[in-house]
Design a protein around this motif. Structure first.
Motif, PDB file in Angstrom:
ATOM      1  N   GLU A  78      -7.192   7.940  -0.350  1.00 10.53           N
ATOM      2  CA  GLU A  78      -7.339   7.764  -1.795  1.00 10.53           C
ATOM      3  C   GLU A  78      -6.552   6.554  -2.282  1.00 10.53           C
ATOM      4  O   GLU A  78      -7.026   5.771  -3.111  1.00 10.53           O
ATOM      5  N   PHE A  79      -5.324   6.386  -1.759  1.00 11.20           N
ATOM      6  CA  PHE A  79      -4.497   5.256  -2.170  1.00 11.20           C
ATOM      7  C   PHE A  79      -5.112   3.933  -1.744  1.00 11.20           C
ATOM      8  O   PHE A  79      -5.043   2.935  -2.481  1.00 11.20           O
ATOM      9  N   SER A  80      -5.725   3.898  -0.569  1.00  8.46           N
ATOM     10  CA  SER A  80      -6.324   2.649  -0.086  1.00  8.46           C
ATOM     11  C   SER A  80      -7.425   2.164  -1.030  1.00  8.46           C
ATOM     12  O   SER A  80      -7.633   0.954  -1.184  1.00  8.46           O
ATOM     13  N   LYS A 168       1.883   4.148   2.572  1.00 11.44           N
ATOM     14  CA  LYS A 168       1.350   3.641   1.304  1.00 11.44           C
ATOM     15  C   LYS A 168       1.948   2.277   0.993  1.00 11.44           C
ATOM     16  O   LYS A 168       1.248   1.355   0.556  1.00 11.44           O
ATOM     17  N   LYS A 169       3.263   2.129   1.236  1.00 11.57           N
ATOM     18  CA  LYS A 169       3.914   0.834   1.016  1.00 11.57           C
ATOM     19  C   LYS A 169       3.348  -0.218   1.962  1.00 11.57           C
ATOM     20  O   LYS A 169       3.131  -1.369   1.582  1.00 11.57           O
ATOM     21  N   LEU A 170       3.078   0.190   3.201  1.00 12.13           N
ATOM     22  CA  LEU A 170       2.506  -0.742   4.173  1.00 12.13           C
ATOM     23  C   LEU A 170       1.134  -1.218   3.722  1.00 12.13           C
ATOM     24  O   LEU A 170       0.821  -2.417   3.779  1.00 12.13           O
ATOM     25  N   SER A 175      -1.566  -6.865   2.696  1.00  6.62           N
ATOM     26  CA  SER A 175      -2.564  -7.889   2.378  1.00  6.62           C
ATOM     27  C   SER A 175      -1.950  -9.241   2.040  1.00  6.62           C
ATOM     28  O   SER A 175      -2.559 -10.280   2.255  1.00  6.62           O
ATOM     29  N   ASN A 176      -0.709  -9.273   1.511  1.00  4.98           N
ATOM     30  CA  ASN A 176      -0.096 -10.568   1.165  1.00  4.98           C
ATOM     31  C   ASN A 176       1.099 -10.900   2.046  1.00  4.98           C
ATOM     32  O   ASN A 176       1.912 -11.757   1.713  1.00  4.98           O
ATOM     33  N   GLY A 177       1.228 -10.198   3.185  1.00  5.98           N
ATOM     34  CA  GLY A 177       2.236 -10.558   4.173  1.00  5.98           C
ATOM     35  C   GLY A 177       3.662 -10.235   3.789  1.00  5.98           C
ATOM     36  O   GLY A 177       4.601 -10.767   4.387  1.00  5.98           O
ATOM     37  N   GLN A 178       3.870  -9.369   2.820  1.00  2.79           N
ATOM     38  CA  GLN A 178       5.226  -9.022   2.407  1.00  2.79           C
ATOM     39  C   GLN A 178       5.839  -8.001   3.380  1.00  2.79           C
ATOM     40  O   GLN A 178       5.141  -7.345   4.139  1.00  2.79           O
ATOM     41  N   PHE A 179       7.163  -7.911   3.322  1.00  2.00           N
ATOM     42  CA  PHE A 179       7.885  -6.915   4.122  1.00  2.00           C
ATOM     43  C   PHE A 179       8.708  -6.053   3.187  1.00  2.00           C
ATOM     44  O   PHE A 179       9.286  -6.543   2.221  1.00  2.00           O
ATOM     45  N   HIS A 180       8.754  -4.774   3.480  1.00  2.00           N
ATOM     46  CA  HIS A 180       9.579  -3.853   2.703  1.00  2.00           C
ATOM     47  C   HIS A 180      10.499  -3.115   3.671  1.00  2.00           C
ATOM     48  O   HIS A 180      10.045  -2.691   4.748  1.00  2.00           O
ATOM     49  N   PRO A 181      11.791  -2.960   3.337  1.00  2.00           N
ATOM     50  CA  PRO A 181      12.729  -2.296   4.265  1.00  2.00           C
ATOM     51  C   PRO A 181      12.289  -0.910   4.707  1.00  2.00           C
ATOM     52  O   PRO A 181      12.646  -0.474   5.798  1.00  2.00           O
ATOM     53  N   LEU A 183       9.663  -0.077   5.875  1.00  2.76           N
ATOM     54  CA  LEU A 183       8.838  -0.171   7.070  1.00  2.76           C
ATOM     55  C   LEU A 183       9.661  -0.014   8.338  1.00  2.76           C
ATOM     56  O   LEU A 183       9.110   0.232   9.408  1.00  2.76           O
ATOM     57  N   ARG A 184      10.977  -0.157   8.226  1.00  2.00           N
ATOM     58  CA  ARG A 184      11.812   0.062   9.408  1.00  2.00           C
ATOM     59  C   ARG A 184      11.726   1.500   9.893  1.00  2.00           C
ATOM     60  O   ARG A 184      12.028   1.791  11.055  1.00  2.00           O
TER      61      ARG A 184
END
Length: 268
Positions: A78-80, A168-170, A175-181, A183-184
């Protein structure tokens, strides 16, 4: 070290404060970590060269190894859609499984325990006590060593970690190549095991390596055998201990003690 302590400093790493994470983790690394081995020419040669053998996690004896997470497929599907993607549940699960397989493939892992007198470890990994255990002190390398940075404690839990929010954060940032902590946490899943394995008190050295053998930056501090060790194997290990300039101990079950303990003495 309790699960609560481990979880606390893993969360520091996930929040992005890696310096705090490494500092806290280093303080809790035991001065003695033990690698249990069975006898073979290859393992003796590896020890003689002061190498250590790294394994692929997929070959470990726990079918849930490195799979200590789960996610809600319907929620992610649903989120996608809100991100302009058209995944259904089945295709999304396939993509996530593929991502985990590709992330796991280059990892090489070797395992240690903080417990020398752990009878199941001697039984399961040292041929019912006829093998040997090798002791290392990684603390002597200091906090900034790659070996201490890449050494992690295993956390034991009744349930797997829900990573629906992380995925969900991933989806949101991929799509824009960002990184979020957050994801560790996808890496820390390799440190989550079921509570039934807690007796192992395991620490893992995790590298991204092509080679299966790693040169150790330190020598062992001691090698241990029990009274079940074959005499010829004992002689071979004693020679290796002399070459590596480490102590060589023999463990013998006590006969006049209420507790299940070994008598430890320098082998002669």
């Amino acid at each position: 070290m309790t699960n609560a302590i481990i979880y606390d400093f893993l969360m520091d790493g996930i929040r992005g404060d890696l310096s705090l994470f490494y500092n806290k983790k280093y303080k809790h690394i035991p001065n003695r970590l033990f690698r249990f081995e069975k006898f073979s020419d290859a393992r003796l040669d590896t020890l003689k060269q002061n190498h250590i053998r790294m394994s692929e996690a997929e070959r470990f004896n726990d079918p849930f190894d490195c799979l200590g997470v789960f996610w809600n497929t319907a929620t992610l599907a649903e989120f996608s859609k809100t991100q302009g993607l058209s995944y259904n549940g089945e295709s999304l699960d396939k993509e996530i499984d593929k991502m985990f397989r590709e992330a796991l493939t280059p990892l090489k892992v070797t395992c240690f325990s903080s417990e020398l007198y752990n009878l199941p470890l001697w039984g399961n990994y040292a041929e019912s006590g006829s093998g040997f255990a090798v002791e290392y002190d990684f603390k002597q390398l200091g906090m900034n060593s790659d070996f201490t940075k890449l050494l992690y404690p295993v956390i034991y839990r009744e349930e797997r970690e829900d990573i629906t929010g992380v995925l969900k954060k991933l989806i949101e940032v991929a799509s824009n190549g960002q990184f979020h902590p957050l994801l560790r946490l996808l890496f820390y899943k390799n440190l989550i095991k079921h509570i039934s394995w807690a007796y192992e008190k395991e620490w893992r050295l995790i590298f991204i390596e092509k080679e299966s053998f790693i040169k150790m930056p330190i020598k062992p501090t001691a090698i241990y055998i029990t009274n079940r060790c074959d005499g010829e194997n004992e002689k071979l290990l004693k020679e290796i201990a002399l070459d590596l300039e480490c102590n060589f101990y023999k463990l013998i079950p006590t006969k006049n003690n209420r507790n299940f303990i070994f008598e430890e003495s320098l082998a002669k």
